[in-house]
Design a protein around this motif. Sequence first.
Motif, PDB file in Angstrom:
ATOM      1  N   UNK A 123      11.553  -3.205   9.752  1.00  0.00           N
ATOM      2  CA  UNK A 123      11.156  -3.903   8.818  1.00  0.00           C
ATOM      3  C   UNK A 123       9.708  -3.827   8.135  1.00  0.00           C
ATOM      4  N   UNK A 124       8.713  -4.503   8.915  1.00  0.00           N
ATOM      5  CA  UNK A 124       7.073  -3.997   8.701  1.00  0.00           C
ATOM      6  C   UNK A 124       7.171  -2.752   8.163  1.00  0.00           C
ATOM      7  N   UNK A 125       7.707  -2.033   9.069  1.00  0.00           N
ATOM      8  CA  UNK A 125       6.715  -0.542   8.489  1.00  0.00           C
ATOM      9  C   UNK A 125       7.405  -0.160   7.229  1.00  0.00           C
ATOM     10  N   UNK A 126       8.694  -0.621   7.317  1.00  0.00           N
ATOM     11  CA  UNK A 126       9.014   0.104   5.897  1.00  0.00           C
ATOM     12  C   UNK A 126       8.360  -1.333   4.329  1.00  0.00           C
ATOM     13  N   UNK A 127       8.534  -1.838   5.399  1.00  0.00           N
ATOM     14  CA  UNK A 127       7.579  -2.835   3.943  1.00  0.00           C
ATOM     15  C   UNK A 127       6.267  -2.279   3.458  1.00  0.00           C
ATOM     16  N   UNK A 128       5.558  -1.954   4.802  1.00  0.00           N
ATOM     17  CA  UNK A 128       4.447  -1.316   4.044  1.00  0.00           C
ATOM     18  C   UNK A 128       4.525   0.026   3.345  1.00  0.00           C
ATOM     19  N   UNK A 129       5.509   0.542   3.308  1.00  0.00           N
ATOM     20  CA  UNK A 129       5.955   1.853   2.951  1.00  0.00           C
ATOM     21  C   UNK A 129       5.564   1.642   1.240  1.00  0.00           C
ATOM     22  N   UNK A 130       7.195   0.699   1.100  1.00  0.00           N
ATOM     23  CA  UNK A 130       7.599   0.190   0.156  1.00  0.00           C
ATOM     24  C   UNK A 130       6.220  -0.932  -0.888  1.00  0.00           C
ATOM     25  N   UNK A 131       5.716  -0.835  -0.553  1.00  0.00           N
ATOM     26  CA  UNK A 131       4.369  -1.947  -1.356  1.00  0.00           C
ATOM     27  C   UNK A 131       3.330  -0.983  -1.550  1.00  0.00           C
ATOM     28  N   UNK A 132       2.846   0.088  -0.326  1.00  0.00           N
ATOM     29  CA  UNK A 132       1.983   1.209  -1.421  1.00  0.00           C
ATOM     30  C   UNK A 132       2.942   1.981  -2.507  1.00  0.00           C
ATOM     31  N   UNK A 133       4.153   2.036  -2.644  1.00  0.00           N
ATOM     32  CA  UNK A 133       4.463   3.005  -2.847  1.00  0.00           C
ATOM     33  C   UNK A 133       4.656   2.758  -4.476  1.00  0.00           C
TER      34      UNK A 133
END
Length: 503
Positions: free
Chosen positions: A92-102
Amino acid sequence: MSDAGTAAPGLFAKIASSAAYGIVGGLLGRAVGLVGTLLVARHLTPDIVAEVTVATVVALTGSWVAAWGCGQYVVVKGDQGREVIFTASVVYLIAGLVMIAGLWFAAPALALWLQAPRVADYLPGALLGIGIRRIGAIPDKLLAREMRFGRIAAGTALGDIVYAIVAVTLVSITTLGGQSMILAFIAQSTVIAGVTLSATGLRSWLAPVKIPRARLRDLLRFGAPITGEVVLSEGARYWDKPLMLRLVGAHDAGSYGLAFNLAQLPAVYVGGHIGTVMMPAVVRADPAERPGLMVRALTFTALVLFPMSAGLAVCAPTLVEALLPPTWAQVAPLLSVLAIASLPGSGSFILSSFLAANARNHRLMWIEVATMASLVAALWSLSKGGVLWASTAIGVAALLQWGLTVQACRIDGLRLRGLGRALLRIALASGVMVLAVLAWRLAVGPALDAPWRLVAEVLVGVVVYGVGLWGFARGLVGDALAGIGMPRLRIPGLRTRQGEGTS
């Protein structure tokens, strides 16, 4: 309601009391939040509010996609050990970081497509707020799994209050404009995440354990259909805002957005809270008890939801006149339409817990695909007649979703026996209430100022609805009171659903 009697009384009492925490806390917080929203609207134009709302919706959409069913995985499989919770937390946390950057990188292109340049200015702050809120998301599911909904409701209510205070203060004393709402959203997210984390700590979900590949594969398989269902389900509630912005322009989209937020008060903070409670409750219930459990939950919801939605619809002109400047006059007819159009969605949300408990994730996803497709098609075609016609698309999609969800539940043997008769009785009481308010308005006319007329109409509605329930549905009231642990309340003539007198 013959099946209702088979539901475990203790479990239904747990559902009703847990939902009550959420409803009361949510309504109190949302009431303050709505007052704040109305005060903010007095300082901002509809186009600015529309663009802030759309930026927030874009950030929320990214968060739904990047959730990948991790929260539901914790609720459903959390009893299998710490490995489950830690795996879900890391993903959940890793996917969130990738999403925010994108999304941060894509902000200018999104603003260009929406034909709203200021969306690019608001999106970074909205993404920051979403990132903070995600930190408390897995702990929130741990609390839900333990049915500690009082703590969740407290965090939500406190967050709504902080949002109102920050937004009103900044928009009143600064020249930040729409950024005031973004900063308030960041403050709200911080409070909600902080309250949730204080209840669970970090070790309960971030204490490291080895993540087997089999567990990771299981989570990814579990999350695929859940992600599709959640994204489309939430999208059905929020994606109309950017679509409206593109189809009818920022001013009309701003009026529509405010009307929608007001109309969603009953649906989200009554049906939504009960639906949230139902997921872990249905998982725990014996399969034979689930039909009765669902009927009682839907009836309990309707007793509160129907009069709130009908009251919003009939009082909309007076409410807007009393609380908003003339710039927002278009909110009144939109609110009348949307308050009624939103009703079926709450029932669908509650029924979806039955399908989720039976692991019918793919079925839920396809229901949401059909609902979203109907919403987009209806918005696109009806927007040619203006924003008021376009707003009826919400009702079209909600009715389709209800019909498909009921049919999907039937495949698993869920029969909502007695529900139609119960809903008809509640609707009759609500209809009498609406007629009484209209008659009062016609009799009083402009003799009272708008704020006093609003207070009077609300009081008339409350009294008449109570009388209507006494005449049409007193047995349902008795059953609801018994369900939340008040069977000894002595009101002459009041009966429980089983027909037992309480006097």
